[in-house]
Design a protein around this motif. Structure first.
Motif, mmCIF file in Angstrom:
data_model
loop_
_atom_site.group_PDB
_atom_site.id
_atom_site.type_symbol
_atom_site.label_atom_id
_atom_site.label_comp_id
_atom_site.label_asym_id
_atom_site.label_seq_id
_atom_site.Cartn_x
_atom_site.Cartn_y
_atom_site.Cartn_z
ATOM 1 N N HIS A 148 0.813 -1.027 0.015
ATOM 2 C CA HIS A 148 -0.061 -0.179 -0.067
ATOM 3 C C HIS A 148 0.854 1.350 -0.012
ATOM 4 N N ALA A 149 2.164 1.000 0.382
ATOM 5 C CA ALA A 149 3.002 2.288 0.602
ATOM 6 C C ALA A 149 3.602 2.648 -0.749
ATOM 7 N N GLN A 150 3.570 1.756 -1.909
ATOM 8 C CA GLN A 150 4.266 1.876 -3.280
ATOM 9 C C GLN A 150 3.205 2.931 -3.989
ATOM 10 N N LYS A 151 3.783 3.774 -4.404
ATOM 11 C CA LYS A 151 2.819 4.756 -5.238
ATOM 12 C C LYS A 151 2.994 4.113 -6.890
ATOM 13 N N ASP A 152 4.110 3.827 -7.340
ATOM 14 C CA ASP A 152 4.317 3.267 -8.617
ATOM 15 C C ASP A 152 3.893 1.930 -9.029
ATOM 16 N N LEU A 153 3.895 1.557 -10.253
ATOM 17 C CA LEU A 153 3.021 0.195 -10.746
ATOM 18 C C LEU A 153 3.986 -0.825 -10.377
ATOM 19 N N PRO A 154 3.673 -1.865 -9.884
ATOM 20 C CA PRO A 154 4.575 -3.068 -9.462
ATOM 21 C C PRO A 154 5.012 -3.836 -10.772
ATOM 22 N N VAL A 155 5.402 -2.817 -11.678
ATOM 23 C CA VAL A 155 5.966 -3.649 -13.040
ATOM 24 C C VAL A 155 7.385 -2.835 -13.399
ATOM 25 N N THR A 156 8.223 -4.112 -13.716
ATOM 26 C CA THR A 156 9.447 -3.670 -14.127
ATOM 27 C C THR A 156 9.813 -4.295 -15.527
ATOM 28 N N LEU A 212 -14.007 7.232 -3.603
ATOM 29 C CA LEU A 212 -13.370 8.488 -3.096
ATOM 30 C C LEU A 212 -11.592 8.391 -2.716
ATOM 31 N N THR A 213 -11.325 7.334 -2.208
ATOM 32 C CA THR A 213 -10.124 7.161 -1.902
ATOM 33 C C THR A 213 -8.854 7.005 -3.080
ATOM 34 N N GLY A 214 -9.671 6.162 -4.103
ATOM 35 C CA GLY A 214 -8.973 6.434 -5.354
ATOM 36 C C GLY A 214 -8.764 7.746 -5.927
ATOM 37 N N ILE A 215 -10.098 8.457 -6.005
ATOM 38 C CA ILE A 215 -10.057 9.714 -6.408
ATOM 39 C C ILE A 215 -9.172 10.660 -5.923
ATOM 40 N N HIS A 216 -9.138 10.705 -4.527
ATOM 41 C CA HIS A 216 -8.334 11.429 -3.557
ATOM 42 C C HIS A 216 -6.719 11.186 -4.094
ATOM 43 N N SER A 217 -6.339 9.864 -3.913
ATOM 44 C CA SER A 217 -4.929 9.476 -4.323
ATOM 45 C C SER A 217 -4.453 10.021 -5.805
ATOM 46 N N ALA A 218 -5.495 9.809 -6.657
ATOM 47 C CA ALA A 218 -5.036 10.498 -8.156
ATOM 48 C C ALA A 218 -4.952 12.019 -8.089
ATOM 49 N N ILE A 219 -5.822 12.718 -7.494
ATOM 50 C CA ILE A 219 -5.585 13.929 -7.299
ATOM 51 C C ILE A 219 -4.270 14.539 -6.619
ATOM 52 N N LYS A 220 -4.002 13.716 -5.588
ATOM 53 C CA LYS A 220 -2.719 14.119 -4.705
ATOM 54 C C LYS A 220 -1.484 13.781 -5.570
ATOM 55 N N MET A 221 -1.533 12.704 -6.353
ATOM 56 C CA MET A 221 -0.323 12.488 -7.303
ATOM 57 C C MET A 221 -0.351 13.297 -8.439
ATOM 58 N N LEU A 222 -1.395 13.780 -8.936
ATOM 59 C CA LEU A 222 -1.538 15.002 -9.862
ATOM 60 C C LEU A 222 -0.850 16.100 -9.400
ATOM 61 N N SER A 223 -1.320 16.442 -8.391
ATOM 62 C CA SER A 223 -0.664 17.672 -7.488
ATOM 63 C C SER A 223 0.506 17.682 -7.523
ATOM 64 N N SER A 224 0.876 16.729 -6.813
ATOM 65 C CA SER A 224 2.585 16.457 -6.654
ATOM 66 C C SER A 224 3.481 16.777 -7.979
ATOM 67 N N ARG A 225 2.927 16.043 -9.135
ATOM 68 C CA ARG A 225 3.560 16.151 -10.330
ATOM 69 C C ARG A 225 3.590 17.618 -11.057
ATOM 70 N N ILE A 226 2.262 18.169 -10.800
ATOM 71 C CA ILE A 226 2.256 19.522 -11.305
ATOM 72 C C ILE A 226 3.259 20.447 -10.470
ATOM 73 N N LYS A 227 3.622 20.141 -9.089
ATOM 74 C CA LYS A 227 4.467 21.037 -8.437
ATOM 75 C C LYS A 227 5.857 20.782 -8.658
#
Length: 317
Positions: A148-156, A212-227
């Motif tokens: 759950h702590a991993q933000k990236d896709l678990p694909v290499t 809502l958790t999924g939407i919040h995570s997506a918005i948070k990730m988008l905000s961090s990348r825009i920053k």
């Protein structure tokens, strides 16, 4: 840890490949996972088999196209591989390749996939077995463990490179970066899968909370990348880093796709749509209250009629 690749190739991975690998792993794990009673009756000699059943490895081929220095992985299919003898069913592979060629004549076998935490030494055997089909196959590895702590896709994605180790040339895996590429049909399919109801029959509140958790995570990730992008452009403007015209053109193209948030027309359309939504919500609430009131009045009338009839009979007697 595997070194980084130096080939300079650009890899694009489609979601269909990830869905196929995940589906393959889930089916195999479900078929191999024994009932609780069978697990309880086992002995210590079956620990290795039980561990394999809990975390099975699946194998398959990835197909797609290569245009110049860009490798695009579109789809995948399963392989019959025996890890105990390290043998690959060539006839099955050739048959599947022939069938896919009839449907997708432009697709070629680009490499293979498997599941696990990291690339293992035994993976090089199947990697070398596919070199007669593709002289430089890619290796897509999916980690099925939930983190759950991993933000990236678990694909290499790994490439194979020849390195000299202790004076001996050896073929090793080197991980490379990739981007997710989607088409309209894949976006619709992934969205449909994401909204499927879990098999455990979760409540509506649980479904809403997960959504809502999924939407919040997506918005948070988008905000961090825009920053990050904003900080990069600010540093470029100050002269701390060299100016890259190609990146500026990409940012400019991205900004042109966004709606004009501060225009009067946008504000008018937004307020009109917002008021319409509020009006529909209020009408629905009023309709619900009216229905409840009508039911209560009907019940009251029925009770009143019954009491009136009983009172009339008592007075007559």
């Amino acid at each position: 840890m595997a070194p980084s690749s130096s080939s300079g190739l650009t890899f694009k991975l489609h979601p269909l490949v990830i869905v196929n690998i995940s589906d393959h792993y889930t089916r195999v794990k479900t078929q191999l996972n024994p009932p609780a009673s069978v697990c309880a009756s086992g002995n210590a000699s079956n620990n290795g088999e039980a561990m394999f059943q809990q975390n099975p490895r699946v194998y398959g081929c990835v197909i797609g196209v290569q245009r110049g220095r860009t490798v695009e992985i579109f789809n995948s299919f399963e392989l019959l591989y025996d890890p105990s003898t390290q043998t690959l069913d060539r006839s099955f592979l050739e048959k599947k390749q022939e069938l896919y060629k009839k449907v997708f004549p432009d697709f070629y076998i680009l490499g293979w996939y498997s599941t696990g935490n990291d690339a293992e030494e035994s993976d090089m055997h199947i990697h070398k077995a596919l070199m007669d089909i593709n002289e430089s196959p890619v290796y897509v590895l999916l980690n099925p463990a939930i983190n759950h702590a991993q933000k990236d896709l678990p694909v290499t994605i790994y490439e194979s490179e020849m390195h000299v180790i202790d004076g001996i040339p050896q073929l090793i895996f080197a991980h490379t970066s990739y981007t997710i590429e989607t088409v309209e049909a894949e976006r619709i399919s992934v969205d449909h899968v994401a909204h499927l109801k879990p098999s455990d029959g979760g409540s509506a509140a649980t479904q809403l909370a997960a959504h809502l958790t999924g939407i919040h995570s997506a918005i948070k990730m988008l905000s961090s990348r825009i920053k990050v992008l904003s900080q990069y452009l600010a540093a470029m403007q100050k002269g701390d880093i060299p100016c890259e015209n190609s990146l500026l053109r990409q940012v400019s193209s991205l900004l042109r796709r966004l709606p004009a948030m501060e225009s009067e027309r946008f504000q008018d359309d937004f307020l009109m749509e917002y008021n319409d939504k509020l009006l529909i919500t209020y009408l629905a609430m009023i309709t619900n209250c009216s229905s409840t009131m009508n039911e209560m009045v009907d019940k009251f009338n029925i009770a009143y009629d019954r009491n009136t009839r009983r009172g009339g009979r008592t007075a007559f007697m």
